[in-house]
Write an enzyme that holds these catalytic residues in place. Structure first.
Site, PDB file in Angstrom:
ATOM      1  N   GLU A 190      90.936 -16.442  75.011  1.00 21.46           N
ATOM      2  CA  GLU A 190      91.065 -15.245  75.854  1.00 21.46           C
ATOM      3  C   GLU A 190      92.267 -15.357  76.796  1.00 21.46           C
ATOM      4  O   GLU A 190      92.317 -14.702  77.830  1.00 21.46           O
ATOM      5  CB  GLU A 190      89.776 -14.997  76.685  1.00 21.46           C
ATOM      6  CG  GLU A 190      88.465 -15.267  75.977  1.00 21.46           C
ATOM      7  CD  GLU A 190      88.194 -14.321  74.809  1.00 21.46           C
ATOM      8  OE1 GLU A 190      89.035 -13.470  74.536  1.00 21.46           O
ATOM      9  OE2 GLU A 190      87.131 -14.466  74.167  1.00 21.46           O
ATOM     10  N   ASP A 351      95.441 -10.234  68.354  1.00 17.60           N
ATOM     11  CA  ASP A 351      94.311 -10.727  67.563  1.00 17.60           C
ATOM     12  C   ASP A 351      94.616 -10.474  66.096  1.00 17.60           C
ATOM     13  O   ASP A 351      94.936  -9.339  65.714  1.00 17.60           O
ATOM     14  CB  ASP A 351      93.030  -9.978  67.932  1.00 17.60           C
ATOM     15  CG  ASP A 351      92.282 -10.633  69.075  1.00 17.60           C
ATOM     16  OD1 ASP A 351      92.575 -11.801  69.364  1.00 17.60           O
ATOM     17  OD2 ASP A 351      91.420  -9.969  69.670  1.00 17.60           O
TER      18      ASP A 351
END
Lengths: 527, 274
Positions: A190, A351
């Site tokens: 993250e 991502d």
């Protein structure tokens, strides 16, 4: 000398969703969908670029749970079953849609797509996707890196240095075991950074990591080149920051490319549209509606009936968007280069699952970007390339940050998920104290297995995915179940070890169910 | 169900090392009664052939009997930084004391501002008080100043506002709010690509919205701010000003739902990738 550089980084990660205790399991489809729509298309893209001798560089972060699942025999076997069912469904669709030419064309396209995926997976990759990515790394175009063992959110585990160190070390050990070399870069789960984390990265041999933009902009000294050159932490480990502009062009739900009206609509799937009698055999439970992957419509636009998907128009749009992306980078680089003491580096991390899964045309867009970057005077690089080219870095410590909503830790600690932290911290302290007690004491093989399994249970409980899902509200029951199960398994093993009564049957069952990190050695937990 | 859950938690909660004082648990003789390698191998071969139901049964049995539980031996408090203006505290107060005595004095978190983290804590550190709920065990706390360190003490507040300290927390640093960094004039905004909105970082003020969970600051009623001009002659006015700007808002944290039980589980309710 080049005027500027572009570093594209894809971070590929899924939580460990392997359920041998069930003949089939809904969440395993997360992996299968990503394999079909993202990882295989990305590999095909890399093959095409290589065949066409395109001079490109791309960085791919593969998380340890993902690597482990892609190499797991049970999941490989289940994936093949999944693909065969998809081919069967697509076949049925070509019959069902025979009176609807537009949909029928798409049904035949899906049939070709799944057949080709099966062929590519079995014959080109031999069922080994990490191995196929490894070949591209060996050819020098792809740089593979990794992340923490189970994608633990390190800022909220940092109350224990041991917990953080273990997440990093086990992650790198797993990567090394699968690929035969140590990664130079590290994807912080993250993008969660806090000052001091670089100490553990350095210990693990890491040369660089990534942070979000505000992390560099709020460093303890002003970044002379903004986010367009890395900073060196006090110990020399380099921090590269995400470029907000190129991120927004891809990520933004409003201005981002994936929301274009010509692209395939993710949320309109025959798994929800067709009668259960018809679609049931292709759903996990026969009645639980879910995405099948067959989607006939394009985004179309708000408040309008969905129009059939036109693959040609979508590809043309992806090419247009790739050119737009590169032109904007070109302008950005030209403007930045005048003010900087080195050619700017634009870092664009995404991502990986965005490409192909959420944004069906994403791999094609990326391929076009990598093909035309050079034609437009932009050299694509990895961050290791950049460090080699410009070894002298400005020294400063980035600020604590994440790439989550609001830029800090609040997505991973809030009213939906905060209850997990006392349990995670307690389990970590218990394990640390117990392992420390055992220094110099031999354990028997069964005890050793129980200790190793306890470490696996703790690591699996620490995954950032569980609090993320609890906050996002998607599969909350599953996330709660997973974290409580792993903590209970830890408690069970701890209790058994303390009492000196280890049930072989239970231990074996846990080893079968949570078979990640087979080489883990509990004695390294406090190393 | 609650009674069963509590009984299981009581019976099966492992010994817990306190936050403040990690006491090792009693040691077992690890090498005692070790089965032979051959016996272990034979047993492992035998137990490898599990069916789905056997694996599920074991998983459910463990989940039922070993649900996560925190049972501290000593009072404890731990801080986690959330964002530039919030930290999260969880605690356990006097687990051994009877409730009646606990209720006499309000449980309080005393949040200390520690701008110089390298210096040891002293009684003169600036602080503000936050009411703590005995039952909730956790709270999200709004902070007056970003880019600095904080520590906390958990205790019972006396009428004279002295604190009977039960536990001290760890020291945490909260980061700076974007755009708030107070750099010396080493480089002008015009020269720095980072701050030129057209090509770089958008000059957004990343406000942290007051979500329901993050309602506002918390102060003790009568004497919210305790200052020592000797210790912080320069920064004290800034801290005081920040606290005044905050206003006085009290908001107790609503506990999140804990997992009620480890029910057998088959499928998640959602769909797709996370």
């Amino acid at each position: 000398m080049e005027n500027g550089f572009l570093g594209i980084i894809l971070h590929a990660h899924l939580p460990f969703v392997r359920h041998p205790e069930h003949p089939s399991f809904f969440e395993e489809n997360w992996l299968f969908e990503a394999m079909t729509e993202c990882y295989v298309p990305l590999l095909e893209m890399l093959d095409r670029l290589e065949n066409d001798r395109i001079d490109y560089r791309l960085t791919l972060s593969l998380s340890p749970p993902l690597i482990s699942m892609l190499r797991d025999e049970l999941l490989q076997s289940r994936y093949l079953q999944h693909l065969h069912k998809l081919i069967e469904l697509a076949e049925k669709e070509t019959v069902r849609t025979r009176r609807e030419p537009e949909l029928n064309k798409l049904a035949r396209l899906y049939r070709r797509f799944y057949r080709h995926t099966l062929d590519f997976y079995q014959n080109r990759c031999r069922g080994d996707l990490p191995g196929a990515f490894g070949m591209h790394q060996a050819h020098g175009k792809l740089e593979l890196i990794t992340t923490a063992a189970t994608h633990g959110f390190l800022p909220l585990l940092s109350v224990s240095e041991t917990a953080v160190r273990n997440q990093i070390r086990v992650g790198i050990d797993t990567f090394r075991r699968h690929f035969g070399f140590a990664p130079k870069g590290f994807w912080l789960p993250e993008c969660g950074y806090y000052p001091g984390l670089e100490t553990f990265l350095k210990e693990a041999g890491i040369a660089y990591f990534f942070v979000d933009s505000h992390s560099l902009l709020n460093a303890n000294r002003p970044p002379l080149n903004g986010v367009y050159a890395p900073l060196a932490c006090e110990n020399g480990v380099a921090a590269f920051a995400r470029d907000p502009e190129s991120s927004e062009q891809v990520w933004s739900s409003k201005q981002g490319y994936p929301g274009d009206f010509d692209y395939r609509e993710y949320y309109r799937d025959i798994g929800f549209d067709l009668d259960l009698d018809y679609i049931g055999p292709y759903l996990v439970d026969g009645h639980l509606r879910a995405n099948t992957g067959i989607k006939y419509y394009r985004v179309t636009g708000e408040n309008r009936p969905k129009q059939p998907y036109d693959p040609s128009a979508a590809r043309a749009k992806a090419e247009l968007h790739a050119r737009d992306f590169i032109q904007k980078r070109r302008r950005q680089i030209d403007a930045l280069a005048k003010r900087m003491d080195r050619p700017p580096l634009i870092v664009a991390p995404y991502d990986a699952e965005l490409f192909g899964h959420w944004w069906f045309e994403g791999p094609y867009w990326l391929e076009q970007v990598l093909r035309i970057a050079g034609e437009n005077g932009i050299r694509t690089v990895s961050c290791a390339d950049d460090l080699q080219r410009f070894p002298s870095l400005q020294a400063a410590t980035p600020s604590a940050s994440t790439w989550g909503e609001q830029g800090y830790s609040s997505y991973w600690i809030n009213e939906t998920n905060d209850w997990i932290y006392p349990y995670l911290h307690q389990a970590g302290r218990q394990l640390e104290a117990f392992v420390a007690e055992l220094k110099g004491i031999s354990v028997n093989p069964r005890q050793e297995r129980a200790f190793n399994q306890a470490v696996r249970s703790l690591l699996l409980a620490q995954s950032s995915d569980w609090p993320f899902i609890m906050k996002s509200g998607t599969t909350v029951d599953y996330a709660v179940k997973r974290i409580t199960d792993h903590l209970a398994r830890f408690n069970y093993l701890y209790d058994s070890l303390r009492k000196g009564k280890i049930d072989e049957r239970y231990l074996s069952a846990l080893e079968i169910m949570d078979n990640i990190f087979p080489d883990i050695d509990f004695r390294n937990y406090c190393a | 169900m609650l009674a069963i859950s509590q009984e299981i938690a009581l019976k099966f909660s492992p010994h817990k090392a306190s936050l403040a004082d990690a006491k090792p648990c009693p040691r077992t003789d690890a090498a005692a009664a070790a089965p032979s390698d051959a016996a272990v191998a034979a047993e492992r071969r035998e137990t490898r052939n599990f069916g789905y139901q056997a694996l599920q049964a074991i998983s459910e049995d463990i989940a039922r009997r070993f649900m996560p539980a925190v049972s501290p031996a000593e009072p404890e408090i731990l801080l986690l930084p959330v964002d530039p203006h919030h930290l999260y505290a969880y605690w356990n107060s006097a687990p051994g004391q009877p409730p009646a005595r606990q209720a006499q004095k309000p449980l309080t978190l005393r949040i200390y501002w520690r701008p110089n983290a390298k210096q040891a804590a002293t009684p003169f550190d600036l602080y503000f008080d936050v009411p703590a709920d005995d039952a909730a065990h956790r709270k999200n706390i709004r902070l007056p100043i970003d880019d600095t360190h904080y520590a906390a003490a958990l205790g019972r507040l006396n009428p004279d506002h002295s604190l009977e300290v039960l536990a001290h927390s760890n020291l945490v640093h909260v980061p700076a709010l974007p755009g708030s960094k107070r750099f010396p004039a080493e480089i002008s905004p015009q020269e720095n690509p980072a701050f030129t909105g057209a090509i770089g970082f958008p000059s957004r003020e990343q406000e942290v919205p007051d979500a329901v969970w993050m309602e506002g600051p918390h102060f003790s009623g009568r004497l919210p701010l305790h200052l020592s001009a000797h210790r912080y002659p320069d920064s004290m006015p800034e801290f005081a000003e920040c606290l005044r700007d905050f206003g006085e808002i009290a908001a107790d944290f609503e506990p999140a739902a804990r997992p009620a039980s480890a029910q057998p589980f088959r499928h998640a309710s959602g769909r797709g990738l996370k």
